[in-house]
Design a protein around this motif. Sequence first.
Motif: not given
Length: 758
Positions: A208-223, A225-232
């Motif tokens: 989903s296009l939401l993956d680029g927001f959801l996955l960094p949020f999940v990893l950020f919430s688990q401590g 840090g800020v995950v850098r996301v390679a986007l299109d």
Amino acid sequence: MDTMLKSNPQTQQRSNHNGQETSLWSSSFGMKMEAITPFLGKYRPFMGRCCQTCTPKSWESLFHRSIMDLGFCNVILVKEENTRFRGWLVRRLCYFLWSLEQHIPTSFDASQKIMENTGVQNLLSGRVPGAAGEGQAPELVKKEVQRILGHIQTTPRPFLLRLFSWALLWFLNRLFLNVQLHKGQMKMVQKAVQEQGSPLVFLSTHKSLLDGFLLPFVLFSQGLGVVRVALDSRTCSPALRALLRKLGGLFLPPEVNLSLDNSEGILARAVVRATVEELLTSGQPLLIFLEEPPGSPGPRLSALGQAWLGVVIQAVQAGIISDATLVPVAIAYDLVPDAPCNMNHDLAPLGLWTGALAVFRRLCNCWGCNRRVCVRVHLAQPFSLQEYTINARSCWDSRQTLEHLLQPIVLGECSVVPDTEKEQEWTPPTGLLLALKEEDQLLVRRLSRHVLSASVASSAVMSTAIMATLLLLKHQKGVVLSQLLGEFSWLTEETLLRGFDVGFSGQLRCLAQHTLSLLRAHVVLLRVHQGDLVVVPRPGPGLTHLARLSMELLPTFLSEAVGACAVRGLLAGRVPPEGPWELQGIELLSQNELYRQILLLLHLLPQDLLLPQPCQSSYCYCQEVLDRLIQCGLLVAEELSQQSRCPDFFLFLCRLLSPILKAFAQAATFLHLGQLPDSEVAYSEKLFQFLQACAQEEGIFECADPNLAISAVWTFKDLGVLQEMPSPTGPQLHLSPTFATRDNQDKLEQFIRQFICS
């Protein structure tokens, strides 16, 4: 699983021209809707162990069996207990307070360190032949480097990150019922970071296009840090890209795809490498999507993902970092909250106002309804990139094209299948990948396929995939709800027995209500006498949508499905086509003949569908298929015969691959119409229209999919049926001289149809 709740019936009915259809999507089964907790308990089959052949040390050291006792957590469930404060006001502001308490590493401007990178300095000094710095003033080159760097990234803004996290948490709670993550899997990743001391690189599926927001949020919430996301960059407008860069997004500059000798391309690729090297050396996690964005017709493996992965591999091989810890990630939705794709056009870039309007519409649709979606995020076992790089090269062997492997057998010129692997690469290389050595390009392609295979295999099966599979393959004319519930429980157990996880649990009838409410646009509920319900799939596009959902279940039964279709191919020549061949009783089969049929089918099916691990040979896969058929009771090992007591399950397995095989067969029929020469895009569109026409005529709507049309065209190109030739208007597809005759076209169609179960 099969227990039921009791409550007062609340039923509403409405009539239509087909009879009485119940409008009971909120209280349809005589009971109140309860929240569905999408897991069956603490103890689950662990999926996603890394490859023991390619990474034996990681397989042993980076896995801890005790982690499976930790259970699941709902990432978006934030309460008063998740903050340091207590009280009435805290309970109403807990989302905001939680976002303020999240740890965000101190931001710093990395641009200076990137400018000091050795590769960038060589360009600034003009020491790289053909680069932009040669013969130019250093100040001009420096400004160009800064411009390219500004296109790639900016320093994340902590305040903006906290504000966005709060808004995203609020939005996700209104869009999703829950987002489940296994705490043991996160603990495994955290321990890998402590033991390895190398930066994390998450390699994910893309649903989903939401993956680029959801996955960094999940990893950020688990401590983490800020995950850098390679986007299109194709999916975002310039304004949205500017915002996402401030939130940690990374974008490739367009200059990286210029020719290898272009000075601007050389400069852009050097800046990208310097940026990734700085991110990795500073220990910042990186998220790369290995699948193409959802809705984009074409190859499954992402060219953009391979480009970023190639830069990471290059940094390890150059000794910039000693190693990187790779983590395959899978994400599964009950129903993907995105619009369907259009094969005629590329993805329209999403703008700020367009995105805000889409969010508003989604919230309006979700307000007051029970059709919220469940999500499951799975983190597979981490492994060492350095270890994989060393061991994987020993598994490489010679490969041949599909034309050399399969065409002589299709035409009847040869009966022996060559003892070699199939070479099939549909993902076009980018400039970053072409800049690598040929050996490293091959390493990137095979690693990305290896990781994507592991991610897909570890993805949880959602309730909508199981329900769609049952309705599509067994009950297109309708089924009584009580029977459907029993088969749903059976298919769930079969999934778990094969070591695959499911993303749901709860009361069986509540679960069915939740699932059918999500599929309400594609199914009809009719009340019959004695108070039972009949579930009927809607014909037409509804069946096409159910076919797409059922593909999520295919990896669970893929080996058995390939084996069942291979057995079908063997039995096809023994009984009349119109006869009930599958019910003829016990049939003796030759193991060598069955091996041959499995190999032929493996060569015919696209690698984007099979996702075979590069370190596994086809003959090993054939043995695995044979073992699976024996384990599930379809074959008996002593005389290797087909069991007559399993016709229903045998047909079920055969029909799992029917959509793609029928699409290929209809593509062979389409050759008779003489629509060539034509461009690839136009021919694919004409083939898709032909599939739609056949669907209306024959009622086989699951084949009317634009991606199946594209897969058929590309497979026929690999097989030597279609040839691409240059022309003044661009490349044109032509029918090869070998398949210009009607006789050879019929042989191709007959070869494909032998594997199809009608």
